[in-house]
Design an enzyme around this catalytic site. Structure first.
Site, PDB file in Angstrom:
ATOM      1  N   TYR A   1       0.851  -1.192   0.000  1.00 27.69           N
ATOM      2  CA  TYR A   1       0.000   0.000   0.000  1.00 27.69           C
ATOM      3  C   TYR A   1       0.887   1.242   0.000  1.00 27.69           C
ATOM      4  O   TYR A   1       1.864   1.318   0.750  1.00 27.69           O
ATOM      5  CB  TYR A   1      -0.916   0.020   1.241  1.00 27.69           C
ATOM      6  CG  TYR A   1      -1.875  -1.146   1.250  1.00 27.69           C
ATOM      7  CD1 TYR A   1      -3.008  -1.135   0.445  1.00 27.69           C
ATOM      8  CD2 TYR A   1      -1.618  -2.279   2.022  1.00 27.69           C
ATOM      9  CE1 TYR A   1      -3.875  -2.228   0.412  1.00 27.69           C
ATOM     10  CE2 TYR A   1      -2.480  -3.373   1.993  1.00 27.69           C
ATOM     11  CZ  TYR A   1      -3.611  -3.346   1.194  1.00 27.69           C
ATOM     12  OH  TYR A   1      -4.451  -4.416   1.162  1.00 27.69           O
ATOM     13  N   SER A   2       0.507   2.217  -0.830  1.00 24.86           N
ATOM     14  CA  SER A   2       1.229   3.490  -0.849  1.00 24.86           C
ATOM     15  C   SER A   2       0.924   4.260   0.431  1.00 24.86           C
ATOM     16  O   SER A   2      -0.222   4.271   0.885  1.00 24.86           O
ATOM     17  CB  SER A   2       0.738   4.368  -1.999  1.00 24.86           C
ATOM     18  OG  SER A   2       1.392   4.058  -3.154  1.00 24.86           O
TER      19      SER A   2
ATOM     20  N   CYS B   1      -0.376   7.643 -11.114  1.00 26.97           N
ATOM     21  CA  CYS B   1      -0.581   6.564 -10.138  1.00 26.97           C
ATOM     22  C   CYS B   1      -2.044   6.133 -10.132  1.00 26.97           C
ATOM     23  O   CYS B   1      -2.942   6.971 -10.093  1.00 26.97           O
ATOM     24  CB  CYS B   1      -0.177   7.053  -8.741  1.00 26.97           C
ATOM     25  SG  CYS B   1      -0.125   5.732  -7.519  1.00 26.97           S
TER      26      CYS B   1
ATOM     27  N   GLU C   1       3.380   4.661 -11.549  1.00 24.27           N
ATOM     28  CA  GLU C   1       3.185   3.492 -10.671  1.00 24.27           C
ATOM     29  C   GLU C   1       1.731   3.070 -10.818  1.00 24.27           C
ATOM     30  O   GLU C   1       0.831   3.717 -10.257  1.00 24.27           O
ATOM     31  CB  GLU C   1       3.531   3.841  -9.227  1.00 24.27           C
ATOM     32  CG  GLU C   1       4.049   2.635  -8.456  1.00 24.27           C
ATOM     33  CD  GLU C   1       4.762   3.008  -7.163  1.00 24.27           C
ATOM     34  OE1 GLU C   1       5.957   3.340  -7.216  1.00 24.27           O
ATOM     35  OE2 GLU C   1       4.100   2.966  -6.112  1.00 24.27           O
TER      36      GLU C   1
ATOM     37  N   TYR D   1      -1.215  -0.300 -11.300  1.00 27.33           N
ATOM     38  CA  TYR D   1      -1.417  -1.730 -11.043  1.00 27.33           C
ATOM     39  C   TYR D   1      -2.789  -2.154 -11.519  1.00 27.33           C
ATOM     40  O   TYR D   1      -3.679  -1.367 -11.704  1.00 27.33           O
ATOM     41  CB  TYR D   1      -1.271  -2.061  -9.551  1.00 27.33           C
ATOM     42  CG  TYR D   1      -1.133  -0.863  -8.667  1.00 27.33           C
ATOM     43  CD1 TYR D   1      -2.270  -0.152  -8.273  1.00 27.33           C
ATOM     44  CD2 TYR D   1       0.129  -0.398  -8.274  1.00 27.33           C
ATOM     45  CE1 TYR D   1      -2.142   0.974  -7.481  1.00 27.33           C
ATOM     46  CE2 TYR D   1       0.248   0.741  -7.480  1.00 27.33           C
ATOM     47  CZ  TYR D   1      -0.891   1.423  -7.089  1.00 27.33           C
ATOM     48  OH  TYR D   1      -0.759   2.541  -6.312  1.00 27.33           O
TER      49      TYR D   1
END
Ligand code: A2P
Length: 407
Positions: free
Chosen positions: A206-207, A365, A405, A407
Site C-alpha cells: 500500500y502506498s 498513479c 506506478e 497496477y
C-alpha cells in the site's frame, strides 16, 4: 540449464542475466505471479530471477509497477539465487576480460531480447530514476521474518455510505519503532492466517498517504488509503481494523517514485481512486515545508462520482496557490463521462506550459488501464508545443522527472 545459458557456457561467452533491483522493488510479487515458468522467487529479503530457468520471455516486464524488474548484468558466471537473496543493492556491472564481442548465438538472443523489451515498454511505464533533488530513501528495513508492529490509531471511511466503493483512511501508530518513510514510498501489510497451501500470506503493498513526518508534524505515524476489494484477503482485513489492533508491517519500499526537494519544481500528478495516496503525501509535504514555493502543483484526479473520490472535502480546502485541482467524474449524474486524460486535454494550455519547463515532474498513479490514455493525451499536448513526446518522455525519465506506478 536453459538454452541461452547452455549456448553461452558452451561458447565460453558472457550472458545477459536478468536481475531485480532490490532498492527499487516494492515487493508486490506481481512479477512472480506473471512469470509463466516460475523463474521468479523470493525469500524474506528479496525477489529474484533464477538464471537457470528464465527464458527472457519478458512477461514480467510490463506488469512491474516500478521498473525494478528491468535490470540486466552481462556475466560469465550467473549470480546464484543465494547471491541475489543477499543483495541490498544491485552489484555494479563487472568488467569482463577477454573477447566480449559475443557469439552470434548470444548476439541473436540480445536482438530478440531488445525487441521483446521494446514491446514490453510500449506503454507509459518502465524504468525510472528518482528526482535529482529527492531525499535518500530507506528501503526494506522490515521483512516478513522481521516485521515491524504498528497499532491502529484510526480507520475512517473516505467515500460516502451511498458510494459503491468503500475506501478507507487508516492511521498506523509506530510508537518508538524507527520506520523512516518518504512521500511516494509503500509499505507491506502481512494479513494474518495462511493461504490455501497452508503458507503464511505474502504482504500486500500500500502506498503511504502521509508525509514523512507523520499525519501531524512530528508524529511517528503513517496513513494508508485502502479500497475494500470483493474477496480481497488483505484489503478486507485492513478495512475492518479497529483502533488499538496490532498490524505487522514490512518495508518501506520504493526508491524512485519520490518527490523533488526543490521549491522551483512543478509537479503534475495524475491519478484515479486510491492512486491519490502518494499525492496526498506530496501535497502535504509541500504545504508543510514550502508553502511559498514558486513551483506549480497540478492534480488530475478521476473517480466515478464526487462521493467516491477519496479526500474530496479536504482537497477542496487546499488553496489553489498550492495545488491546482482538476477533479473529474466518470459516472456523475450531471455532466458528461470524463476521465483524467479528457480533463488534461481540456487544460492543454496549462499542461503544455508546464511541459515546456525543465523543472516539471510528472507522476501517474492508479489504474493500469489509464496509462495508455494519459500517455496519448500527453503526446497530443506535447505535439502542440512541437515536442516529440516519446523523446521528451525518455529525457524526463532519464532526468528523474517522469514516474508511473500503476497496477
Ligand atoms: P469508470 O469505472 O466509470 O469507467 P475507482 O478506483 O474508484 O473505481 O475509480 C477509478 C476511476 O478511473 C473511475 O472513474 C473509472 O471510470 C476511471 N477509469 C477506468 N478506466 C479508465 C481509463 N482507461 N482511463 C482513465 N480512467 C479510467
Amino acid at each position: 540449464m536453459n538454452k541461452p545459458l547452455e549456448d553461452a557456457a558452451a561458447l565460453q561467452k558472457p550472458i545477459k542475466q536478468h536481475v531485480i533491483d532490490p532498492e527499487t522493488c516494492i515487493r508486490c510479487y506481481t512479477c512472480e505471479e506473471s512469470c509463466p515458468i516460475d523463474a521468479i522467487t523470493h525469500d524474506d529479503n528479496n525477489v529474484v530471477v533464477d538464471a537457470t530457468t528464465c527464458d527472457y520471455c519478458m512477461a514480467c516486464i510490463a506488469p512491474c509497477p516500478t521498473g525494478a524488474i528491468d535490470n540486466w548484468r552481462v556475466v560469465m558466471e550467473p549470480y546464484s539465487l543465494d547471491d541475489q537473496f543477499s543483495w541490498e543493492e544491485l552489484p555494479e556491472q563487472e568488467e569482463l576480460g577477454g573477447d566480449d564481442a559475443g557469439s552470434s548465438a548470444v548476439e541473436a538472443l540480445d536482438e530478440e531480447m531488445e525487441r521483446l523489451l521494446n514491446e514490453a515498454h510500449a506503454g507509459a511505464g518502465g524504468k525510472s530514476k528518482p528526482p535529482a533533488s529527492a531525499s535518500k530513501p530507506s528501503v526494506n528495513l522490515f521483512t516478513m521474518g522481521h516485521p515491524a508492529t504498528a497499532t491502529v490509531q484510526g480507520n475512517y471511511r473516505l467515500t460516502s455510505e451511498t458510494a459503491d466503493s468503500d475506501v478507507r483512511h487508516i492511521i498506523l501508530d509506530l510508537a518508538d519503532v524507527s520506520f523512516p518513510v518518504l512521500e511516494g514510498q509503500s509499505i507491506g501489510i502481512i494479513p494474518p492466517g495462511t493461504d490455501d497451501n497452508g503458507k503464511p500470506y505474502l504482504p500486500r503493498l500500500y502506498s503511504i498517504s502521509s508525509p514523512r513526518d507523520g499525519e501531524r508534524p512530528q508524529t511517528n505515524n503513517l496513513s494508508l488509503t485502502v479500497k475494500r476489494e470483493p474477496m480481497g484477503v488483505c484489503s478486507n482485513y485492513v478495512c475492518d481494523l479497529k483502533k488499538g489492533d496490532k498490524v505487522q508491517l514490512t518495508g518501506p519500499f520504493g526508491a524512485t517514485f519520490l518527490m523533488p526537494n526543490d521549491p522551483q519544481a512543478n509537479i503534475i500528478m495524475i491519478c484515479t481512486g486510491t492512486g491519490s495516496a502518494p499525492f496526498r503525501a506530496i501535497t502535504m509535504r509541500r504545504q508543510r515545508t514550502m508553502p511559498e514555493a514558486d513551483g506549480r502543483m497540478m492534480l488530475f484526479f478521476g473517480a466515478r462520482t464526487a462521493d467516491a473520490l477519496p479526500y474530496f472535502g479536504p482537497l477542496k480546502k487546499v488553496p489553489d496557490r498550492i495545488l491546482e485541482k482538476e477533479l473529474c467524474f466518470s459516472r456523475a449524474t450531471e455532466g458528461p463521462k470524463e476521465y483524467v486524460q479528457d480533463r488534461m486535454r481540456t487544460e492543454r494550455e496549462r499542461v503544455l506550459k508546464l511541459l515546456k519547463s525543465e523543472r516539471t515532474h510528472i507522476y501517474v498513479c492508479g489504474l493500469k488501464g489509464m496509462e495508455e490514455g494519459v500517455d496519448a493525451a500527453l503526446a497530443e499536448i506535447a505535439s502542440e508545443g512541437a515536442f516529440d513526446w516519446p523523446a521528451l518522455r525518455k529525457q524526463m525519465r532519464e532526468e528523474g522527472r517522469y514516474h508511473v506506478e500503476t497496477y
